[in-house]
Write a protein that holds these residues in place. Structure first.
Motif, PDB file in Angstrom:
ATOM      1  N   GLU A  59       0.844  -1.204   0.000  1.00 42.98           N
ATOM      2  CA  GLU A  59       0.000   0.000   0.000  1.00 42.98           C
ATOM      3  C   GLU A  59       0.878   1.253   0.000  1.00 42.98           C
ATOM      4  N   ILE A  60       1.933   1.227   0.808  1.00 39.40           N
ATOM      5  CA  ILE A  60       2.852   2.365   0.860  1.00 39.40           C
ATOM      6  C   ILE A  60       3.569   2.533  -0.473  1.00 39.40           C
ATOM      7  N   MET A  61       3.953   1.430  -1.098  1.00 40.13           N
ATOM      8  CA  MET A  61       4.646   1.519  -2.382  1.00 40.13           C
ATOM      9  C   MET A  61       3.714   2.042  -3.474  1.00 40.13           C
ATOM     10  N   GLU A  62       2.446   1.675  -3.420  1.00 40.61           N
ATOM     11  CA  GLU A  62       1.495   2.225  -4.383  1.00 40.61           C
ATOM     12  C   GLU A  62       1.352   3.737  -4.201  1.00 40.61           C
ATOM     13  N   LEU A  63       1.406   4.177  -2.948  1.00 37.01           N
ATOM     14  CA  LEU A  63       1.357   5.608  -2.671  1.00 37.01           C
ATOM     15  C   LEU A  63       2.588   6.313  -3.251  1.00 37.01           C
ATOM     16  N   LEU A  64       3.779   5.724  -3.067  1.00 34.39           N
ATOM     17  CA  LEU A  64       4.994   6.308  -3.631  1.00 34.39           C
ATOM     18  C   LEU A  64       4.948   6.325  -5.156  1.00 34.39           C
ATOM     19  N   CYS A  65       4.416   5.269  -5.745  1.00 36.44           N
ATOM     20  CA  CYS A  65       4.279   5.222  -7.206  1.00 36.44           C
ATOM     21  C   CYS A  65       3.342   6.321  -7.701  1.00 36.44           C
ATOM     22  N   ASN A  66       2.275   6.571  -6.953  1.00 35.09           N
ATOM     23  CA  ASN A  66       1.349   7.634  -7.321  1.00 35.09           C
ATOM     24  C   ASN A  66       2.034   8.997  -7.248  1.00 35.09           C
ATOM     25  N   LEU A  67       2.854   9.199  -6.226  1.00 37.46           N
ATOM     26  CA  LEU A  67       3.619  10.448  -6.115  1.00 37.46           C
ATOM     27  C   LEU A  67       4.590  10.594  -7.284  1.00 37.46           C
ATOM     28  N   HIS A  68       5.191   9.473  -7.681  1.00 41.37           N
ATOM     29  CA  HIS A  68       6.095   9.494  -8.833  1.00 41.37           C
ATOM     30  C   HIS A  68       5.352   9.880 -10.104  1.00 41.37           C
ATOM     31  N   ARG A  69       4.160   9.329 -10.267  1.00 41.21           N
ATOM     32  CA  ARG A  69       3.357   9.663 -11.454  1.00 41.21           C
ATOM     33  C   ARG A  69       2.973  11.141 -11.473  1.00 41.21           C
ATOM     34  N   GLN A  70       2.925  11.745 -10.298  1.00 40.21           N
ATOM     35  CA  GLN A  70       2.615  13.170 -10.205  1.00 40.21           C
ATOM     36  C   GLN A  70       3.844  14.047 -10.474  1.00 40.21           C
TER      37      GLN A  70
END
Length: 224
Positions: A179-190
């Motif tokens: 879940e935390i890694m998905e959050l980091l991936c979302n930040l990366h996409r931003q």
């Protein structure tokens, strides 16, 4: 964003010398998500500490956003860490006596941001990590995953040029880790630039690029 050339770090003297880093060269562009991997003693944490301006190299060059870090005085370096760098640690590093919102806004205490604006911005960051409804809770009232989300919100509060994550899932169970890694991936996409240290292959797989370290030497640099 990050330009490293022939970076070395040696600790101790004489027979007790430890060559933690040996002539490491590395470039990381704005918007990249890079994982630095290696076993204990590989030099990955030393490299992270230098990139995050928490340590200084024995020799070599490190430029962050075009600025040569070795020429920066301590006061400027402290301001740079607060303004341009966001840190996410394995052990969260939250202050237990403060609420989630107070922890998130802590970096703004060293700026000219008003208390009212700091609280408003802190709530925006908590909303971003899905914790707006836990703003008044203290760390001991939250799960490990929630505490890490607070730490991520704090890392984002100054809109840093780069986010450094040191084993960000090290104290979390498998489900929460992803879940935390998905959050980091979302930040990366931003558009955020993220540099992460990990020893876990499945966590490194979330990055777009993996740099592997061994005995203080960069041995691999590959796209995922």
């Amino acid at each position: 964003m990050i330009e490293v050339e022939n970076l070395s770090r040696t600790y101790g003297h004489g027979e007790t010398q430890v060559h933690a880093l040996q002539n490491v060269s590395l470039n990381i562009s704005e918007g990249e998500f890079v994982a630095i991997m290696g076993s204990s003693g590989s030099g990955k944490s030393t490299l992270m500490n230098i990139l995050g301006c928490l340590d200084t190299p024995t020799s070599g060059s490190y430029r962050l956003a075009g600025r040569e870090i070795r020429s920066v005085d301590d006061e400027t370096l402290s301001a740079l860490r607060n303004r341009d760098i966001g840190f996410i640690f394995q052990t969260f590093h939250l202050l237990t006596r403060l609420s989630a919102l107070e922890n998130v806004t802590l970096p703004l205490r060293y700026s000219d941001t008003s208390t009212e604006n700091a609280k408003a911005l802190g709530m925006v960051m908590l909303e971003k990590v899905g914790l707006a409804n836990r703003s008044h809770h203290k760390p001991f009232e939250m799960s490990g995953g929630q505490r890490q989300r607070v730490a991520i919100a704090r890392a984002l509060i100054n809109n840093p040029k780069v986010i450094f994550a040191d084993e960000p899932t090290g104290n979390l169970d498998s489900k929460t880790s992803h879940e935390i890694m998905e959050l980091l991936c979302n930040l990366h996409r931003q558009g955020h630039t993220i540099v992460m240290v990990t020893h876990e292959d499945d966590i490194a797989a979330y990055a777009q690029r993996v740099v592997k370290m061994k005995d203080g030497i960069k041995v691999e640099d590959s796209q995922c």
